[in-house]
Scaffold this motif. Structure first.
Motif, mmCIF file in Angstrom:
data_model
loop_
_atom_site.group_PDB
_atom_site.id
_atom_site.type_symbol
_atom_site.label_atom_id
_atom_site.label_comp_id
_atom_site.label_asym_id
_atom_site.label_seq_id
_atom_site.Cartn_x
_atom_site.Cartn_y
_atom_site.Cartn_z
ATOM 1 N N LEU A 147 13.545 1.724 -1.574
ATOM 2 C CA LEU A 147 13.338 1.170 -0.239
ATOM 3 C C LEU A 147 14.087 1.976 0.810
ATOM 4 O O LEU A 147 13.548 2.299 1.877
ATOM 5 N N GLU A 148 15.325 2.298 0.505
ATOM 6 C CA GLU A 148 16.141 3.052 1.446
ATOM 7 C C GLU A 148 15.581 4.457 1.647
ATOM 8 O O GLU A 148 15.554 4.976 2.767
ATOM 9 N N ARG A 149 15.124 5.078 0.556
ATOM 10 C CA ARG A 149 14.577 6.437 0.670
ATOM 11 C C ARG A 149 13.280 6.429 1.474
ATOM 12 O O ARG A 149 13.036 7.335 2.276
ATOM 13 N N ALA A 150 12.455 5.402 1.267
ATOM 14 C CA ALA A 150 11.217 5.299 2.033
ATOM 15 C C ALA A 150 11.516 5.215 3.527
ATOM 16 O O ALA A 150 10.882 5.892 4.341
ATOM 17 N N ALA A 151 12.502 4.394 3.890
ATOM 18 C CA ALA A 151 12.859 4.243 5.304
ATOM 19 C C ALA A 151 13.386 5.554 5.876
ATOM 20 O O ALA A 151 13.073 5.923 7.019
ATOM 21 N N LYS A 152 14.168 6.264 5.073
ATOM 22 C CA LYS A 152 14.739 7.524 5.561
ATOM 23 C C LYS A 152 13.654 8.585 5.708
ATOM 24 O O LYS A 152 13.650 9.351 6.685
ATOM 25 N N LEU A 153 12.719 8.650 4.760
ATOM 26 C CA LEU A 153 11.603 9.588 4.881
ATOM 27 C C LEU A 153 10.792 9.294 6.147
ATOM 28 O O LEU A 153 10.392 10.207 6.880
ATOM 29 N N ARG A 155 11.844 7.758 8.899
ATOM 30 C CA ARG A 155 12.621 8.092 10.096
ATOM 31 C C ARG A 155 12.591 9.593 10.361
ATOM 32 O O ARG A 155 12.467 10.031 11.516
ATOM 33 N N ARG A 156 12.693 10.376 9.278
ATOM 34 C CA ARG A 156 12.626 11.833 9.437
ATOM 35 C C ARG A 156 11.261 12.249 9.974
ATOM 36 O O ARG A 156 11.159 13.079 10.888
ATOM 37 N N GLY A 169 0.751 -1.072 14.897
ATOM 38 C CA GLY A 169 0.104 -0.140 13.978
ATOM 39 C C GLY A 169 0.634 -0.277 12.572
ATOM 40 O O GLY A 169 -0.127 -0.262 11.597
ATOM 41 N N ALA A 170 1.949 -0.435 12.448
ATOM 42 C CA ALA A 170 2.564 -0.597 11.130
ATOM 43 C C ALA A 170 2.129 -1.914 10.494
ATOM 44 O O ALA A 170 1.892 -1.988 9.281
ATOM 45 N N ALA A 205 9.170 -2.837 8.671
ATOM 46 C CA ALA A 205 10.573 -3.234 8.844
ATOM 47 C C ALA A 205 11.294 -2.249 9.765
ATOM 48 O O ALA A 205 12.057 -2.651 10.653
ATOM 49 N N ARG A 206 11.025 -0.961 9.577
ATOM 50 C CA ARG A 206 11.662 0.058 10.416
ATOM 51 C C ARG A 206 11.269 -0.115 11.873
ATOM 52 O O ARG A 206 12.108 -0.023 12.768
#
Length: 260
Positions: A147-153, A155-156, A169-170, A205-206
């Motif tokens: 979950l954390e990696r998905a959010a970071k990807l 954001r990048r 849209g999300a 969520a982001r």
């Protein structure tokens, strides 16, 4: 000028380093500690970081002091193994993070007049530019929780302009992925669509400025607390699902009332 607390912390760190050196001695050291490797210790490092987060979530400062000590041990453990292999030392580790913190805060430690988080991000981007991997996604650790990696990807990617302008849209993407999941009947396609759905939920969520890992952790805690309450009911295991649902609803109301 160092304070007594600073001196005490340095002495405590030196003591921990000395303890680890003795534990790692191949002749007189601990039979378990002396044979560990980076790979065998890595899972413990991750586990200790989660236990730190757990103590914070529970607002247990006594436990937090213990868990931070355990996490510090992991740094010393890895550094000792690296020193034995002639790669780097604990001093190298500490100097690198000191250099990095000073470099990323030029408005505090340098001559920059402007500062703040945007400057931190600019400096990080410049550091990434020196990396042979030029992708905006470079350096997002594979070992992060999914979950954390998905959010970071996400954001990048968003920094390049690849992002929804707002949460609508999300949100629509979540419904789209849910529909695609429901149309599948075979396990592998369902597996892939479930991954897409979870990724879309993380994206929503982001956009709502919610940390998905923290949100799910809170939901886990809430579920555990409520389930522990209802499973204490006499004859719980013999109840029908409807009866269990009634208990769940009651537990939900009582816990909500206690919070209020």
């Amino acid at each position: 000028m160092r304070s007594q607390h600073d001196e005490g912390a340095l002495l405590s760190l030196e003591r921990l380093v000395s303890i680890m050196k003795r534990l790692r001695d191949p002749v007189s050291g601990c039979e378990w500690d002396s044979v560990q490797t980076f790979a065998t210790i890595a899972p413990y490092t991750i586990e200790e970081a989660y236990e730190v987060a757990d103590a914070i979530a529970r607002e247990d400062m006594d436990a937090l002091a213990d868990e931070l000590g355990d996490l510090q041990l992991q740094v010393v453990f890895h550094s000792r193994m690296a020193e034995e292999a002639g790669k780097f030392t604990l001093d190298d580790v500490l100097n690198r993070i000191c250099d990095k913190m000073e470099r990323r805060h030029p408005h505090i430690f340098g001559n920059a007049k402007d500062g703040g988080h945007h400057l931190w991000e600019i400096i990080k981007a410049e550091e990434r530019a020196a990396n042979p991997d030029k992708s905006a996604l470079a350096g997002v650790a594979l070992a992060l929780p999914a979950l954390e990696r998905a959010a970071k990807l996400q954001r990048r990617a968003a920094r390049t302009g690849f992002d929804w302008p707002d949460a609508s849209g999300a949100r629509a993407k979540v419904y789209e992925e849910l529909d695609e999941l429901e149309r599948e009947t075979e396990h592998q396609p369902m597996f892939e669509e479930m991954g897409d759905l979870l990724f879309a939920v993380v994206n929503l969520a982001r956009k709502l400025d919610i940390e998905p890992e923290a949100a799910l952790r809170a939901a886990n805690y809430k579920f555990e607390r409520r389930f522990r309450e209802i499973e204490r009911a006499p004859g719980f295991s013999d109840m029908s699902l409807d009866e269990m649902e009634d208990l769940w609803t009651s537990a939900k109301k009582s816990q909500a009332a206690s919070i209020a």
